[in-house]
Design an enzyme around this catalytic site. Structure first.
Site, PDB file in Angstrom:
ATOM      1  N   LYS A  53      22.785  77.136  65.455  1.00 27.08           N
ATOM      2  CA  LYS A  53      22.085  77.013  66.779  1.00 27.08           C
ATOM      3  C   LYS A  53      22.700  77.759  67.874  1.00 27.08           C
ATOM      4  CE  LYS A  53      19.920  72.792  65.448  1.00 27.08           C
ATOM      5  NZ  LYS A  53      19.668  71.526  65.567  1.00 27.08           N
ATOM      6  N   GLN A  97      23.015  66.569  68.311  1.00 21.04           N
ATOM      7  CA  GLN A  97      22.507  66.604  67.041  1.00 21.04           C
ATOM      8  C   GLN A  97      22.346  65.318  66.204  1.00 21.04           C
ATOM      9  OE1 GLN A  97      21.897  69.912  65.200  1.00 21.04           O
ATOM     10  NE2 GLN A  97      21.626  68.515  63.640  1.00 21.04           N
ATOM     11  N   ASP A 120      14.256  69.793  71.912  1.00 22.77           N
ATOM     12  CA  ASP A 120      14.059  69.433  70.553  1.00 22.77           C
ATOM     13  C   ASP A 120      12.576  68.990  70.562  1.00 22.77           C
ATOM     14  OD1 ASP A 120      15.938  70.026  68.403  1.00 22.77           O
ATOM     15  OD2 ASP A 120      17.467  68.365  69.037  1.00 22.77           O
TER      16      ASP A 120
END
Ligand code: NAP
Length: 281
Positions: A53, A97, A120
């Site tokens: 990412k 994460q 997200d």
């Protein structure tokens, strides 16, 4: 006849090139898109995802900030970090994460991210916006699937879409996006009896389960579009999806491979959401 392969890696590369141009235009106006990624602990798979990412951000000309915290980080510390990032004008997107260590409540952490920076798309405000059709961030993996369908010229309107899996990050938002796009949607899960009887009705079949070869050729309607979200390791340790690719490609009309299908699109959509956050005044 063998199915058309839907190349998510190539599509992601094209989109990332476009995002880079938009990022440069924003940066020229003094607003370089910025993504902050927090990782807690040293889960090796999470480290790989986070590294990918951050690298994708850098290649697209975004500012990325990687915050690596030890596994013993307290929930209060993590929430404090999120407060700082929420208040930081150079940070347009924030992601933590998952999975988090067991002593941290992942829901508390997700809800602590400002909805305007929830790239997200996991915050309850983002889920509510998706459910009600309001503007917001859709979770990256299902958003990536929608881009794959669009690029393949497959309009879900009027089609029967079957989604296998009902998680908050893939299955449910996938079903909502397909519904919004006009599909008739069926959601299957571990309690669904006779899965094949339902999947055989699908014009678009999305597998998001996490089980090697769950979807076999006999479960697929000839000519269907098969999207494989699964990311598994086979007995030889090779990356594979939920679909028996070699057999299903002989039945389906189009199919995403693993690797090189949905995975690269997930990261591309993270960039898209971060750009959208940065472009929002
Ligand atoms: P998850 O939270 O474990 O959800 C899996 C879903 O599959 C659950 O809803 C479960 O049903 C259902 N299921 C399990 N066994 C089943 C069966 N035999 N028949 C029908 N349904 C069954 O997983 P997830 O986070 O949604 O991820 C799904 C897969 O996608 C995983 O392989 C993951 O690694 C992969 N993934 C890939 C990407 C990417 O970028 N490519 C991103 C995210 C996830 P119940 O709800 O009844 O338990």
């Amino acid at each position: 006849m063998s199915a058309k392969i839907l190349d998510g890696a190539a599509l992601a590369a094209r989109l990332r090139g476009q995002y880079r141009l938009r990022a440069e235009a924003l940066a020229a106006r003094g607003r370089r898109p910025g993504l902050a990624v927090i990782i807690v602990g040293d889960n090796p798979a999470s480290r790989v995802y986070v590294r990918n990412k951050v690298r994708a951000c850098e290649e697209a000309g975004f500012a990325s900030r990687l915050i690596e915290l030890p596994a013993a980080t307290t929930q209060a510390d993590l929430l404090g970090r999120l407060d700082e990032l929420n208040a930081d004008p150079a940070v347009h997107g924030i992601l933590t994460q998952l999975p988090l260590p067991a002593h941290i409540d992942a829901n508390r952490v997700i809800e602590a991210i400002a909805p305007a920076k929830d790239v997200d798309g996991f915050h309850v405000a983002s889920a509510g916006a998706l459910m009600t059709g309001l503007p917001g961030f859709a979770p990256c993996t299902p958003a990536g699937v929608m881009e794959i369908l669009k690029d393949a010229g497959i309009d879900p309107a009027g089609l029967h879409a079957v989604v296998i899996g009902r998680s908050n990050i893939v299955g449910k938002p996938m079903a909502m996006l397909l519904l919004q796009a006009g599909a008739t949607v069926t959601i299957c899960h571990s309690r669904t009896p006779d899965l094949g009887a339902i999947t055989r009705q699908a014009d678009i079949l999305v597998a998001a389960v996490g089980r090697v070869k769950l979807v076999t050729a006999t479960m697929v309607k000839p000519g269907a579009c098969v999207i494989d979200v699964g990311m598994n390791r086979d007995a030889a340790g090779k990356l594979c999806g939920d679909v028996d690719f070699a057999a299903v490609r002989e039945v389906a009309g189009s199919i995403t491979p693993v690797p090189g299908g949905v995975g690269p699109m997930t990261i591309a959509m993270l960039l898209a959401n971060t750009l959208k956050a940065a472009e929002t005044p």
